[in-house]
Design a protein around this motif. Structure first.
Motif, PDB file in Angstrom:
ATOM      1  N   ILE A 289       0.841  -1.185   0.000  1.00 46.36           N
ATOM      2  CA  ILE A 289       0.000   0.000   0.000  1.00 46.36           C
ATOM      3  C   ILE A 289       0.884   1.247   0.000  1.00 46.36           C
ATOM      4  CG2 ILE A 289      -1.819   1.263   1.206  1.00 46.36           C
ATOM      5  CD1 ILE A 289      -2.726  -1.445   0.188  1.00 46.36           C
ATOM      6  N   PRO A 290       0.666   2.112  -1.033  1.00 47.37           N
ATOM      7  CA  PRO A 290      -0.116   1.912  -2.261  1.00 47.37           C
ATOM      8  C   PRO A 290       0.644   1.019  -3.243  1.00 47.37           C
ATOM      9  CG  PRO A 290       0.940   4.047  -2.298  1.00 47.37           C
ATOM     10  CD  PRO A 290       1.264   3.450  -0.963  1.00 47.37           C
ATOM     11  N   ALA A 291       0.042   0.781  -4.397  1.00 45.98           N
ATOM     12  CA  ALA A 291       0.685  -0.098  -5.376  1.00 45.98           C
ATOM     13  C   ALA A 291       2.009   0.485  -5.857  1.00 45.98           C
ATOM     14  CB  ALA A 291      -0.256  -0.337  -6.563  1.00 45.98           C
ATOM     15  N   GLU A 298      -0.785  11.051   0.981  1.00 46.98           N
ATOM     16  CA  GLU A 298      -1.613  10.109   0.222  1.00 46.98           C
ATOM     17  C   GLU A 298      -1.540   8.714   0.836  1.00 46.98           C
ATOM     18  OE1 GLU A 298      -0.900  10.070  -3.969  1.00 46.98           O
ATOM     19  OE2 GLU A 298      -0.567  12.246  -4.057  1.00 46.98           O
ATOM     20  N   VAL A 299      -0.359   8.358   1.282  1.00 50.58           N
ATOM     21  CA  VAL A 299      -0.179   7.032   1.884  1.00 50.58           C
ATOM     22  C   VAL A 299      -0.989   6.925   3.167  1.00 50.58           C
ATOM     23  CG1 VAL A 299       1.492   5.512   2.993  1.00 50.58           C
ATOM     24  CG2 VAL A 299       2.079   6.643   0.841  1.00 50.58           C
ATOM     25  N   LEU A 300      -0.930   7.943   4.001  1.00 47.64           N
ATOM     26  CA  LEU A 300      -1.680   7.918   5.265  1.00 47.64           C
ATOM     27  C   LEU A 300      -3.174   7.806   5.014  1.00 47.64           C
ATOM     28  CD1 LEU A 300       0.305  10.621   7.275  1.00 47.64           C
ATOM     29  CD2 LEU A 300       0.473   8.132   7.474  1.00 47.64           C
ATOM     30  N   GLN A 301      -3.674   8.494   3.991  1.00 46.90           N
ATOM     31  CA  GLN A 301      -5.097   8.400   3.666  1.00 46.90           C
ATOM     32  C   GLN A 301      -5.442   6.991   3.198  1.00 46.90           C
ATOM     33  OE1 GLN A 301      -7.478  10.945   4.084  1.00 46.90           O
ATOM     34  NE2 GLN A 301      -8.778   9.138   3.808  1.00 46.90           N
ATOM     35  N   ALA A 302      -4.569   6.394   2.369  1.00 47.63           N
ATOM     36  CA  ALA A 302      -4.821   5.026   1.884  1.00 47.63           C
ATOM     37  C   ALA A 302      -4.836   4.038   3.044  1.00 47.63           C
ATOM     38  CB  ALA A 302      -3.756   4.635   0.861  1.00 47.63           C
ATOM     39  N   LEU A 303      -3.973   4.248   4.014  1.00 43.41           N
ATOM     40  CA  LEU A 303      -3.928   3.347   5.169  1.00 43.41           C
ATOM     41  C   LEU A 303      -5.191   3.489   6.015  1.00 43.41           C
ATOM     42  CD1 LEU A 303      -0.192   3.777   6.259  1.00 43.41           C
ATOM     43  CD2 LEU A 303      -1.200   1.871   4.991  1.00 43.41           C
ATOM     44  N   ARG A 324       4.576   1.874   1.023  1.00 39.97           N
ATOM     45  CA  ARG A 324       5.485   2.375  -0.007  1.00 39.97           C
ATOM     46  C   ARG A 324       5.333   3.888  -0.105  1.00 39.97           C
ATOM     47  NH1 ARG A 324       4.734  -1.432  -5.108  1.00 39.97           N
ATOM     48  NH2 ARG A 324       7.008  -1.434  -5.095  1.00 39.97           N
ATOM     49  N   VAL A 325       6.380   4.597   0.301  1.00 42.42           N
ATOM     50  CA  VAL A 325       6.324   6.043   0.425  1.00 42.42           C
ATOM     51  C   VAL A 325       7.427   6.702  -0.401  1.00 42.42           C
ATOM     52  CG1 VAL A 325       6.057   7.925   2.079  1.00 42.42           C
ATOM     53  CG2 VAL A 325       5.723   5.572   2.837  1.00 42.42           C
ATOM     54  N   SER A 326       7.092   7.828  -1.016  1.00 44.96           N
ATOM     55  CA  SER A 326       8.106   8.638  -1.686  1.00 44.96           C
ATOM     56  C   SER A 326       8.304   9.929  -0.899  1.00 44.96           C
ATOM     57  CB  SER A 326       7.693   8.955  -3.129  1.00 44.96           C
ATOM     58  OG  SER A 326       6.505   9.722  -3.159  1.00 44.96           O
ATOM     59  N   PHE A 327       9.550  10.344  -0.766  1.00 45.16           N
ATOM     60  CA  PHE A 327       9.900  11.537   0.001  1.00 45.16           C
ATOM     61  C   PHE A 327      10.704  12.500  -0.866  1.00 45.16           C
ATOM     62  CE2 PHE A 327       9.726   8.158   3.300  1.00 45.16           C
ATOM     63  CZ  PHE A 327       8.774   8.715   4.146  1.00 45.16           C
ATOM     64  N   GLU A 328      10.501  13.799  -0.617  1.00 44.36           N
ATOM     65  CA  GLU A 328      11.375  14.812  -1.196  1.00 44.36           C
ATOM     66  C   GLU A 328      12.640  14.939  -0.341  1.00 44.36           C
ATOM     67  OE1 GLU A 328      10.932  16.411  -3.953  1.00 44.36           O
ATOM     68  OE2 GLU A 328       8.838  15.919  -4.431  1.00 44.36           O
ATOM     69  N   THR A 329      12.436  14.897   0.968  1.00 35.31           N
ATOM     70  CA  THR A 329      13.542  14.963   1.925  1.00 35.31           C
ATOM     71  C   THR A 329      13.246  13.980   3.054  1.00 35.31           C
ATOM     72  OG1 THR A 329      12.452  16.730   3.176  1.00 35.31           O
ATOM     73  CG2 THR A 329      14.004  17.392   1.428  1.00 35.31           C
ATOM     74  N   PRO A 330      14.241  13.567   3.822  1.00 25.62           N
ATOM     75  CA  PRO A 330      13.982  12.653   4.946  1.00 25.62           C
ATOM     76  C   PRO A 330      12.958  13.222   5.918  1.00 25.62           C
ATOM     77  CG  PRO A 330      16.331  12.815   4.501  1.00 25.62           C
ATOM     78  CD  PRO A 330      15.675  13.874   3.656  1.00 25.62           C
ATOM     79  N   GLU A 331      12.063  12.352   6.413  1.00 19.34           N
ATOM     80  CA  GLU A 331      11.042  12.740   7.385  1.00 19.34           C
ATOM     81  C   GLU A 331      11.131  11.784   8.574  1.00 19.34           C
ATOM     82  OE1 GLU A 331       7.135  13.738   6.052  1.00 19.34           O
ATOM     83  OE2 GLU A 331       7.799  14.020   3.977  1.00 19.34           O
ATOM     84  N   PRO A 332      11.865  12.172   9.611  1.00 21.62           N
ATOM     85  CA  PRO A 332      12.098  11.265  10.750  1.00 21.62           C
ATOM     86  C   PRO A 332      10.825  10.778  11.434  1.00 21.62           C
ATOM     87  CG  PRO A 332      13.571  13.164  10.832  1.00 21.62           C
ATOM     88  CD  PRO A 332      12.573  13.452   9.756  1.00 21.62           C
ATOM     89  N   GLU A 339       2.398   4.209  11.776  1.00 21.84           N
ATOM     90  CA  GLU A 339       1.912   3.320  12.843  1.00 21.84           C
ATOM     91  C   GLU A 339       0.613   3.839  13.453  1.00 21.84           C
ATOM     92  OE1 GLU A 339       5.296   3.152  15.400  1.00 21.84           O
ATOM     93  OE2 GLU A 339       6.239   1.485  14.290  1.00 21.84           O
ATOM     94  N   GLU A 340       0.492   5.130  13.589  1.00 19.31           N
ATOM     95  CA  GLU A 340      -0.744   5.719  14.124  1.00 19.31           C
ATOM     96  C   GLU A 340      -1.913   5.479  13.164  1.00 19.31           C
ATOM     97  OE1 GLU A 340      -3.349   7.677  16.623  1.00 19.31           O
ATOM     98  OE2 GLU A 340      -1.293   6.994  17.019  1.00 19.31           O
ATOM     99  N   ALA A 341      -1.652   5.563  11.840  1.00 21.38           N
ATOM    100  CA  ALA A 341      -2.714   5.392  10.848  1.00 21.38           C
ATOM    101  C   ALA A 341      -3.286   3.983  10.842  1.00 21.38           C
ATOM    102  CB  ALA A 341      -2.187   5.756   9.459  1.00 21.38           C
ATOM    103  N   ILE A 342      -2.489   2.998  11.239  1.00 17.32           N
ATOM    104  CA  ILE A 342      -2.966   1.607  11.216  1.00 17.32           C
ATOM    105  C   ILE A 342      -3.205   1.060  12.619  1.00 17.32           C
ATOM    106  CG2 ILE A 342      -1.830   1.124   9.001  1.00 17.32           C
ATOM    107  CD1 ILE A 342       0.371  -0.345  10.597  1.00 17.32           C
TER     108      ILE A 342
END
Length: 412
Positions: A289-291, A298-303, A324-332, A339-342
């Protein structure tokens, strides 16, 4: 004669820290039911019965309980198991005297007789039907390390020449003793040229940069070659009768789309009459998730939209989840948000596939990211990355060959 071909059970495997005993038991229960329903005469298991050379007591009991139940369900059933590159040959062969009383033969490794030649007799197994009539011969060859094959003087690679010679020598012994109308079935745990691999799960098992053997090692006298090692079910070398059954479970998220199956083989005298794949039901889903990798919002909404809300289900039945996440910059803080979303979802977080967007818009996976699971990498891949970082270039061929030989020795 009706035969089941299966391989690469990997009993005792864990998926990114999650035990898979329940899934393996679901498969074995299903297999047992199929043996009854299809009225099978012979079960062939082409290696990698266990996931590692030192299997847990639970996974060993799981195997032996299955063999006992199969014998009780089909008293006429014959079973042949060979060792794969994940198995300990000695450990697999240790209970052979007891298993032989239940018509189960185990071939873990080749042995040598007094003159130094390979003991071919241990690789040749007669297959009888339910009326105790000899109907076929099984050429059962386990995973072969360089020291397990005949020493052949040849212009080609010594290992490949030795493997080919071993199959041919054993086949000639069978041809000398079989009668008209008796089929020949070969077992092998190897990587054949042209076979499609999983990028995550299958260890490279041929040294010296030679990744594959030729399908030509299987002679035209062989009615069916039952192979193990590659997890994707497939025929190889343009020969429908030279076939990998594949693994019954997806061993990684790279295998979620595989049509996991066993293969039913029907023999009519010496002739192969039919090949029928039987799909293995998936007892636990693997979700990506996502494909395709997407930005974190977007990932958090899908979860949050995942339909897995029944927390009353036993956790062993909850799907595994790779985010599966894409980042512009690292997000610690990304993991905590995921984990909160699921938190109220009946899923098990098995990994975060973190992708970072370059300035040109292209994507790459950060190999050093703490999101990634080191266990997904092949040992050779880790060596290549280290060598590139340390020395600024690829690993020399002689170093890689020596490293691969050490890996094989470590598995003995």
């Amino acid at each position: 004669m009706k035969i089941f071909h299966t391989s690469d059970w990997h009993l005792g495997q864990s998926l990114r820290g999650f035990d898979r005993y329940y899934e393996h038991q679901c498969f074995l229960d299903w297999l047992l039911a199929q043996i009854r329903t299809e009225d099978i005469d012979v079960l062939l298991v082409s290696g990698d019965i266990f996931d590692n050379a030192n299997p847990s007591s639970a996974s060993q009991k799981q195997l032996y309980r299955f063999l006992q139940a199969a014998r009780e369900a089909a008293p006429h059933l014959r079973v042949v198991l060979i060792a794969g590159n994940h198995d300990s040959p000695g450990r697999l062969e240790a209970p052979s005297p007891l298993l032989a009383r239940f018509e189960t033969r185990v071939v873990g490794q080749t042995a040598r007789i007094a003159d130094g030649n390979i003991d071919l007799e241990q690789l040749i197994i007669p297959l009888h039907d339910r009326n105790d009539q000899l109907r076929a011969w099984c050429l059962a060859v386990p995973f072969l390390r360089p020291g397990d094959v005949p020493r052949i003087e040849s212009e080609q690679d010594a290992y490949l020449a030795g493997v080919e010679a071993l199959y041919q020598q054993a086949l000639q012994q069978i041809l000398l003793r079989r009668h008209p109308g008796q089929a020949i079935v070969a077992l092998g745990h190897c990587h054949l040229e042209g076979g499609a691999t999983s990028r995550d799960s299958e260890r490279r098992i041929v040294v010296g940069g030679l990744e594959a053997l030729s399908a030509g090692i299987f002679d035209k006298h062989i009615a069916y070659a039952a192979l193990g090692h590659l997890h994707l079910p497939q025929a190889v070398g343009g020969r429908e009768w030279v076939r990998y059954s594949g693994s019954p479970l997806p061993m990684s998220f790279a295998e979620t789309e595989y049509p996991h199956q066993i293969v039913k083989i029907e023999l009519d005298g010496e002739r192969l009459q039919a090949i029928t794949p039987l799909r293995v039901p998936r007892s636990v889903e693997l979700l990506k998730i996502p494909a395709q990798p997407a930005p974190l919002p977007e990932v958090l909404q899908a979860l949050q939209n995942l339909p897995y809300d029944d927390l009353s289900l036993p956790e062993r039945q909850w799907p595994y989840l790779e985010v599966r996440v894409s980042f512009e910059t690292p997000e610690p803080g990304a993991r905590a948000l995921i984990e909160e979303a699921i938190k109220h979802k009946a899923v098990r977080l098995a990994g975060i596939d973190a992708n970072y967007r370059r300035g040109d818009g292209s994507m790459h996976i950060d190999e050093d990211s703490t999101f990634n699971d080191l266990s997904q990498l092949q040992a050779e891949d880790i060596l290549r990355q280290h060598h590139q970082t340390q020395y600024g270039g690829p690993v020399p061929d002689d170093v890689m060959k020596a490293f691969q030989e050490l890996l094989l020795e470590a598995e003995l």
